[in-house]
Design a protein around this motif. Structure first.
Motif, PDB file in Angstrom:
ATOM      1  N   UNK A  25      -0.641   9.847  -7.157  1.00  0.00           N
ATOM      2  CA  UNK A  25       0.698   9.966  -7.716  1.00  0.00           C
ATOM      3  C   UNK A  25       1.251   8.610  -8.084  1.00  0.00           C
ATOM      4  N   UNK A  26       2.484   8.604  -8.537  1.00  0.00           N
ATOM      5  CA  UNK A  26       3.138   7.374  -8.977  1.00  0.00           C
ATOM      6  C   UNK A  26       3.709   6.659  -7.765  1.00  0.00           C
ATOM      7  N   UNK A  27       3.241   5.473  -7.550  1.00  0.00           N
ATOM      8  CA  UNK A  27       3.726   4.680  -6.424  1.00  0.00           C
ATOM      9  C   UNK A  27       5.081   4.065  -6.774  1.00  0.00           C
ATOM     10  N   UNK A  28       6.033   4.051  -5.910  1.00  0.00           N
ATOM     11  CA  UNK A  28       6.017   4.618  -4.569  1.00  0.00           C
ATOM     12  C   UNK A  28       6.770   5.940  -4.469  1.00  0.00           C
ATOM     13  N   UNK A  29       6.901   6.645  -5.580  1.00  0.00           N
ATOM     14  CA  UNK A  29       7.771   7.809  -5.571  1.00  0.00           C
ATOM     15  C   UNK A  29       7.194   8.981  -4.808  1.00  0.00           C
ATOM     16  N   UNK A  30       5.884   9.237  -4.979  1.00  0.00           N
ATOM     17  CA  UNK A  30       5.369  10.466  -4.394  1.00  0.00           C
ATOM     18  C   UNK A  30       3.861  10.380  -4.206  1.00  0.00           C
TER      19      UNK A  30
ATOM     20  N   UNK B 172       5.464  14.698  -1.378  1.00  0.00           N
ATOM     21  CA  UNK B 172       5.990  15.928  -1.949  1.00  0.00           C
ATOM     22  C   UNK B 172       6.123  16.985  -0.861  1.00  0.00           C
ATOM     23  N   UNK B 173       7.032  17.899  -1.058  1.00  0.00           N
ATOM     24  CA  UNK B 173       7.128  19.019  -0.137  1.00  0.00           C
ATOM     25  C   UNK B 173       5.891  19.891  -0.315  1.00  0.00           C
TER      26      UNK B 173
ATOM     27  N   UNK C 209       0.805  -1.210   0.000  1.00  0.00           N
ATOM     28  CA  UNK C 209       0.000   0.000   0.000  1.00  0.00           C
ATOM     29  C   UNK C 209       0.841   1.263   0.000  1.00  0.00           C
ATOM     30  N   UNK C 210       2.152   1.154  -0.116  1.00  0.00           N
ATOM     31  CA  UNK C 210       2.929   2.348  -0.393  1.00  0.00           C
ATOM     32  C   UNK C 210       3.821   2.869   0.702  1.00  0.00           C
ATOM     33  N   UNK C 211       5.038   3.328   0.373  1.00  0.00           N
ATOM     34  CA  UNK C 211       5.935   3.883   1.360  1.00  0.00           C
ATOM     35  C   UNK C 211       5.665   5.359   1.609  1.00  0.00           C
TER      36      UNK C 211
END
Length: 337
Positions: A217-222, A23-24, A17-19
């Motif tokens: 957003x694109x998992x798991x980047x952001x 985003x800032x 389910x994602x890290x």
């Protein structure tokens, strides 16, 4: 009641389910109307449970029926759980000292009150080792969801998390209620819609104007936080209710059900209750000694391109010996109960 180190299979499931990389900045919290309260009485009826599986553990769809019941309008909140603890003196599983007899061969000095907390990119900046994304944190519990330095002061409207299955059941019984079966939960989540993919229909939620608290957003980047809550739970009732007037049946936090877990739907006919305890089975952890329960609804960590489980038919196994930082519950009362 093993809480020393979650097995690799469990950590990989939770990591699905994602890290926690966000985003800032990002949008601020969305405005929320007054907190919805109380419960909704449902007449029950026949419906198609499940759908053609999008994940191996789902389906096949089958026609079942549930009797009349009422269900909490929202997930149980920190404020409500605090009232229970104040009235009863209840101590959650995460707050208890583990009994050494359940952990033969383990140094007793390692047995400390603890719970599972999502760390994600904080523990694995290169995102190459999912086994580190979830960690046992000493002192994590419902009052301190991510560890001793966290707190819930002023957050009475947030869903209570770090609630183990037995904690949720204890709260439900204190209120003279119960946890929902998987069929009851799914009937309620569908909001009267027939064979719809989401609680609101078949149209996907927009990544720029989300209809629930999940990962954008694109998992798991952001996680862009377009829903107003970057990688964190939202106060209950901040998104539109479904057709039955129930809130957060999609995303926000996973929710416990009574049913034991095995891949695929097994119940049929009136008021199905899933497999018996002796048939509970999680192929990702075939040697687990404690049978798992079905959890439903997805969470704020579910992404469209990876988890995609904020759907009524989606289901996962929940370890009964601990809670986690994205798992909560709501309760029901059956008309005959």
């Amino acid at each position: 009641m093993i809480r020393i180190a979650p097995p690799l299979a469990l950590m990989l499931f939770l990591a699905a389910c994602g890290p926690e990389r966000t985003a800032a900045g990002g949008p601020g919290p969305r405005p929320c109307a007054a907190q919805p309260m109380g419960e909704v009485a449902l007449a029950g009826g026949r419906f198609t449970m499940g759908e053609d599986p999008l994940r191996p553990e789902e389906g096949p769809p089958r026609t079942v029926s549930v009797g009349p019941f009422s269900i909490d309008r929202t997930e149980v909140t920190n404020g409500a759980f605090a009232q229970f603890v104040k009235a009863t003196g209840y101590v959650t599983l995460a707050e208890r000292q583990p009994d050494p007899k359940f952990y033969p061969g383990v140094d007793p000095a390692l047995l400390k009150p603890s719970a599972i907390v999502f760390k994600g990119a904080l523990a694995d900046p290169k995102l190459v080792n999912p086994a580190t994304w979830w960690q046992i944190v000493d002192g994590a519990q419902w009052r301190h969801p991510t560890g001793p330095k966290s707190a819930i002061a002023g957050q009475d409207r947030l869903p209570a998390v770090q609630i183990a299955y037995e904690d949720a059941l204890a709260y439900a019984r204190w209120r003279g209620r119960d946890l929902p079966t998987e069929a009851e939960w799914e009937f309620a989540a569908r909001g009267g819609l027939t064979d719809a993919r989401y609680e609101w229909g078949d149209t996907p939620s927009s990544q720029t104007k989300p209809r629930a608290n999940y990962w954008q957003g694109v998992f798991p980047a952001i996680d862009t936080g377009a829903d107003g809550y970057q990688a964190r739970p939202a106060p209950v009732g901040c998104f539109a209710a479904n057709g039955y007037g129930l809130y957060d049946m999609a995303g926000n936090v996973w929710e416990w059900t009574k049913d034991f877990y095995k891949p695929g739907l097994t119940g049929s006919g009136p008021d199905p209750h899933g497999p018996g305890q002796e048939m509970a089975y999680d192929p990702a952890e075939p040697r687990a000694t404690a049978p798992k329960h079905v959890i439903k609804g997805g969470s704020y960590l579910c992404a469209d391109d990876y988890c995609f489980r904020y759907r009524p038919s989606a289901r996962q196994p929940g370890p009964p010996d601990t809670g986690s930082s994205h798992l909560g519950f709501r309760t029901v009362k059956r008309a005959a109960g």
